[in-house]
Design a protein around this motif. Structure first.
Motif, mmCIF file in Angstrom:
data_model
loop_
_atom_site.group_PDB
_atom_site.id
_atom_site.type_symbol
_atom_site.label_atom_id
_atom_site.label_comp_id
_atom_site.label_asym_id
_atom_site.label_seq_id
_atom_site.Cartn_x
_atom_site.Cartn_y
_atom_site.Cartn_z
ATOM 1 N N SER A 290 0.831 -1.210 0.000
ATOM 2 C CA SER A 290 0.000 0.000 0.000
ATOM 3 C C SER A 290 0.867 1.262 0.000
ATOM 4 O O SER A 290 0.573 2.225 -0.713
ATOM 5 N N VAL A 291 1.948 1.265 0.790
ATOM 6 C CA VAL A 291 2.850 2.419 0.802
ATOM 7 C C VAL A 291 3.564 2.541 -0.544
ATOM 8 O O VAL A 291 3.779 3.645 -1.052
ATOM 9 N N CYS A 292 3.899 1.405 -1.134
ATOM 10 C CA CYS A 292 4.557 1.405 -2.449
ATOM 11 C C CYS A 292 3.634 2.019 -3.510
ATOM 12 O O CYS A 292 4.089 2.771 -4.382
ATOM 13 N N GLU A 293 2.360 1.697 -3.433
ATOM 14 C CA GLU A 293 1.400 2.268 -4.384
ATOM 15 C C GLU A 293 1.295 3.782 -4.206
ATOM 16 O O GLU A 293 1.193 4.527 -5.192
ATOM 17 N N MET A 294 1.336 4.258 -2.956
ATOM 18 C CA MET A 294 1.318 5.704 -2.713
ATOM 19 C C MET A 294 2.580 6.368 -3.258
ATOM 20 O O MET A 294 2.535 7.475 -3.789
ATOM 21 N N MET A 295 3.700 5.673 -3.118
ATOM 22 C CA MET A 295 4.967 6.201 -3.630
ATOM 23 C C MET A 295 4.917 6.358 -5.147
ATOM 24 O O MET A 295 5.363 7.380 -5.695
ATOM 25 N N SER A 297 2.168 6.664 -6.959
ATOM 26 C CA SER A 297 1.194 7.717 -7.278
ATOM 27 C C SER A 297 1.794 9.106 -7.094
ATOM 28 O O SER A 297 1.513 10.025 -7.860
ATOM 29 N N ALA A 298 2.646 9.246 -6.061
ATOM 30 C CA ALA A 298 3.292 10.532 -5.810
ATOM 31 C C ALA A 298 4.502 10.757 -6.714
ATOM 32 O O ALA A 298 5.076 11.847 -6.705
ATOM 33 N N ARG A 299 4.881 9.709 -7.466
ATOM 34 C CA ARG A 299 6.035 9.780 -8.383
ATOM 35 C C ARG A 299 7.298 10.204 -7.640
ATOM 36 O O ARG A 299 8.080 11.060 -8.096
ATOM 37 N N LYS A 300 7.513 9.577 -6.484
ATOM 38 C CA LYS A 300 8.676 9.899 -5.663
ATOM 39 C C LYS A 300 9.474 8.631 -5.390
ATOM 40 O O LYS A 300 9.414 8.060 -4.291
ATOM 41 N N LEU A 301 10.205 8.187 -6.388
ATOM 42 C CA LEU A 301 11.027 6.988 -6.245
ATOM 43 C C LEU A 301 12.401 7.354 -5.702
ATOM 44 O O LEU A 301 12.986 8.360 -6.103
ATOM 45 N N PRO A 302 12.963 6.526 -4.817
ATOM 46 C CA PRO A 302 14.358 6.727 -4.400
ATOM 47 C C PRO A 302 15.303 6.342 -5.530
ATOM 48 O O PRO A 302 14.859 6.067 -6.653
ATOM 49 N N ASP A 303 16.581 6.261 -5.257
ATOM 50 C CA ASP A 303 17.528 5.928 -6.314
ATOM 51 C C ASP A 303 17.378 4.479 -6.756
ATOM 52 O O ASP A 303 16.660 3.680 -6.123
ATOM 53 N N SER A 304 18.044 4.120 -7.832
ATOM 54 C CA SER A 304 17.864 2.802 -8.461
ATOM 55 C C SER A 304 18.186 1.657 -7.511
ATOM 56 O O SER A 304 17.483 0.640 -7.487
ATOM 57 N N GLU A 305 19.241 1.808 -6.736
ATOM 58 C CA GLU A 305 19.623 0.729 -5.824
ATOM 59 C C GLU A 305 18.546 0.490 -4.772
ATOM 60 O O GLU A 305 18.227 -0.659 -4.442
ATOM 61 N N ALA A 330 9.576 2.169 -12.566
ATOM 62 C CA ALA A 330 10.948 2.644 -12.379
ATOM 63 C C ALA A 330 11.662 2.777 -13.725
ATOM 64 O O ALA A 330 12.453 3.699 -13.930
ATOM 65 N N LYS A 331 11.383 1.870 -14.636
ATOM 66 C CA LYS A 331 11.993 1.950 -15.971
ATOM 67 C C LYS A 331 11.567 3.234 -16.681
ATOM 68 O O LYS A 331 12.388 3.902 -17.329
ATOM 69 N N LYS A 332 10.305 3.583 -16.539
ATOM 70 C CA LYS A 332 9.817 4.809 -17.181
ATOM 71 C C LYS A 332 10.471 6.054 -16.572
ATOM 72 O O LYS A 332 10.625 7.066 -17.249
#
Length: 582
Positions: A290-295, A297-305, A330-332
């Protein structure tokens, strides 16, 4: 002496002694931060806001423009900056009498370049009391009454702030719970309100301590001061999330994360990452999703690692499909995870039948350079395709491996041969085995066994026997499974003589029949041939070989024997009746 030098520097550099003291402490804290709280060091820098308390409780946070700015005491190249050099130069130029005067910083005045006097006697008295209180705090032997009595004195906010800095940053560290209790009592002082700098310092110190009870006490304190709004920041809450994540407190992280909006804070990339990481550590995967889905939706991904770490954590919790959705997003965003995380995702997708097509799609994206080391990955996908009975795609992938690599081994061929044999496609299974041989691979006993099993299930016993003869020429020792499938096939067709012959042949090739072979054959003899005598001989043979028949099959032999005896008695009685009538 250092206190006097700081005063001299402040006059020369136009900075206050208090500000310089804060700088000194902030540098010490910055360069002595353990690795597990490294996240906090570059962000919780007291130079950004050196004030710990505000005298205006309605507006506790000062703006950056209101804060004095100063440079680090140590330059990036490792040398002293100009202010620190000035301190040494000024001190060296002093006469011995003045130097002694600086060391005697208990009473008296210090005369500056402008002949202005700076009174330090009252400050020294207070500082002496503070030193005593500091030792009590470090020992943990202090109560609220003693603290209130001390804080009830007429102490200026500036001196109080200086002492708080000393308390927070003086090694050995004071217990986090005691420190929080001390700060609470300080805040009871009239018209005092906490500032973000104080909370940043608390997070830093308690993060170094890394103790569960202190972390929970800090969170309780945050909930108290956060009610007014404006004092807590995203970075401060992230520091607490980082600490709770290290401690493995997933539920507490989730509670902190859900309070961001209430505290007028906006979660950033680190907020999402620390929360998801902690939830995965505690195997609370539904909340993590659920938190991942919010992340997303907010388009706030951490770095690739870190994205890769999240994907790995979700896969361990059997959330491969959710991890795949994160991978695509993440690819997009040009934050493609590391290859190791992608490979783990492909393998995890293969565990569930519905996700095998997704795994195949991701496998097709593997570059030529990466293919040579991806034999296990290709094997997993082929096994998944065979399990879902999509042998056509499995064969296509096999020939693609032959053409472009990685070169398939026995395991890949056996998976396809087994799948084709179970589907009754024996001609295709035989062709794949021929391809296997053409590549210099020797079909193992398993390869022959699955072919024999396929022919036996289809009733093609002659073809199965031919494969067995070929296997005997290639392998000096076969397994019981190889014969077991043939014996069952003969029993199914009620060709018991050939089944018994095959049972004897096993011993000649060093294969000891197990209880399953005997049990299956005995049952067939009793139920279909009603030959209890042959079945009983096999039972005796089993016992001589240290094997024992289960009670049900033993009872079956006895029942067939009794049935035959009853029939014989009935037949004898009928003959006697006929004789009497005659």
């Amino acid at each position: 002496m250092w206190r006097s030098v700081a005063a001299a520097i402040s006059r020369k550099s136009k900075l206050s002694g208090e500000t310089l003291n804060l700088a000194l402490h902030s540098q010490v804290l910055h360069f002595n931060t353990p690795k597990h709280v490294a996240f906090l060091a570059p962000k919780f820098n007291f130079q950004q806001n050196p004030r710990f308390f505000s005298q205006d409780s309605s507006n506790p946070v000062a703006t950056d423009a209101q804060m004095p700015q100063f440079e680090p005491l140590v330059s990036e190249e490792g040398g002293e900056n100009d202010v620190f050099k000035d301190a040494h130069n000024l001190f060296d130029e002093m006469s011995e009498e003045k130097k002694e005067g600086f060391d005697e910083n208990v009473t008296g005045d210090v005369v500056g370049d402008d002949d202005s006097e700076v009174g330090v006697a009252s400050e020294e008295v207070v500082l002496e009391k503070m030193e005593h209180l500091l030792s009590l705090l470090q020992s943990g032997n202090v109560d609220d009454g003693a603290l209130r009595s001390f804080l009830g004195n007429d102490i200026s906010v500036e001196l109080l702030e200086k002492f708080v800095v000393r308390v927070i940053e003086t090694p050995p560290l004071i217990s986090g719970e005691i420190l929080i209790g001390f700060v609470k009592l300080v805040l009871e002082k009239e018209k005092l309100a906490v500032t973000p700098a104080a909370l940043e310092a608390l997070v830093m110190v308690i993060g170094i301590e890394c103790k569960r009870s202190s972390a929970y006490a800090l969170w309780d304190f945050f909930k108290e001061v956060g009610e007014d709004g404006g004092v807590l920041t995203t970075e401060i809450l992230n520091g607490l999330l980082s600490l709770l994540s290290v401690l493995g407190k997933g539920k507490a992280c989730y509670e902190v994360f859900n309070k961001f909006e209430e505290f007028n804070c906006v979660p950033n990339e680190e907020s999402f990452y620390f929360t998801i990481d902690a939830l995965c550590r505690r195997s609370i995967f539904d909340w993590a999703v659920s938190v991942c889905e919010m992340m997303v939706s907010a388009r706030k991904l951490p770095d690739s690692e870190k994205v890769g770490n999240i994907i790995t954590g979700l896969c361990k919790g059997k959330k491969a499909k959710d991890a795949h959705a994160l991978y695509l997003f993440a690819k997009k965003q040009d934050k493609c995870p590391p290859r190791s995380s992608v490979n783990f995702l492909i393998s995890s997708l293969c565990r569930e039948d519905v996700n095998v097509p997704l795994a195949l799609e991701m496998l097709n994206e593997v570059s030529k350079e990466e293919r040579k080391d991806a034999i296990k990955l290709f094997s997993r996908v082929i096994q998944g395709l065979c399990r879902v009975k999509d042998t056509n795609k499995a064969k296509v992938l096999l020939f693609d491996m032959i053409k472009s690599g990685p070169p398939p081994g026995n395991a890949v061929f056996n998976s396809i041969i087994n799948s084709l044999s179970k589907a009754g496609e024996m001609k295709e299974a035989t062709k794949i085995m021929k391809v296997m041989e053409s590549r210099g691979l020797k079909p193992d006993v398993y390869s022959y066994s699955v072919i024999i099993s396929g022919y036996s299930k289809g009733g093609e016993m002659e073809e199965a026997r031919k494969v067995l003869d070929e296997a005997k020429t290639k392998h000096s020792k076969l397994t019981p499974v190889t014969y077991h499938t043939l014996i069952r096939g003969y029993c199914k067709l009620e060709r018991f003589d050939e089944a018994l012959e095959l049972l004897g042949e096993m011993k000649q090739f060093g294969v000891q029949p197990n209880a399953d072979e005997y049990n299956k054959l005995i049952q067939s003899l009793c139920l279909k041939a009603l030959d209890w005598e042959t079945a009983d001989k096999l039972r005796e043979e089993m016992e001589n070989n240290g094997l024992y028949l289960n009670g049900i099959t033993t009872g079956l032999i006895r029942a067939v024997k009794e049935l035959e005896e009853e029939e014989e008695e009935s037949a004898d009685a009928g003959v006697e009746v006929i004789a009497d009538v005659s």
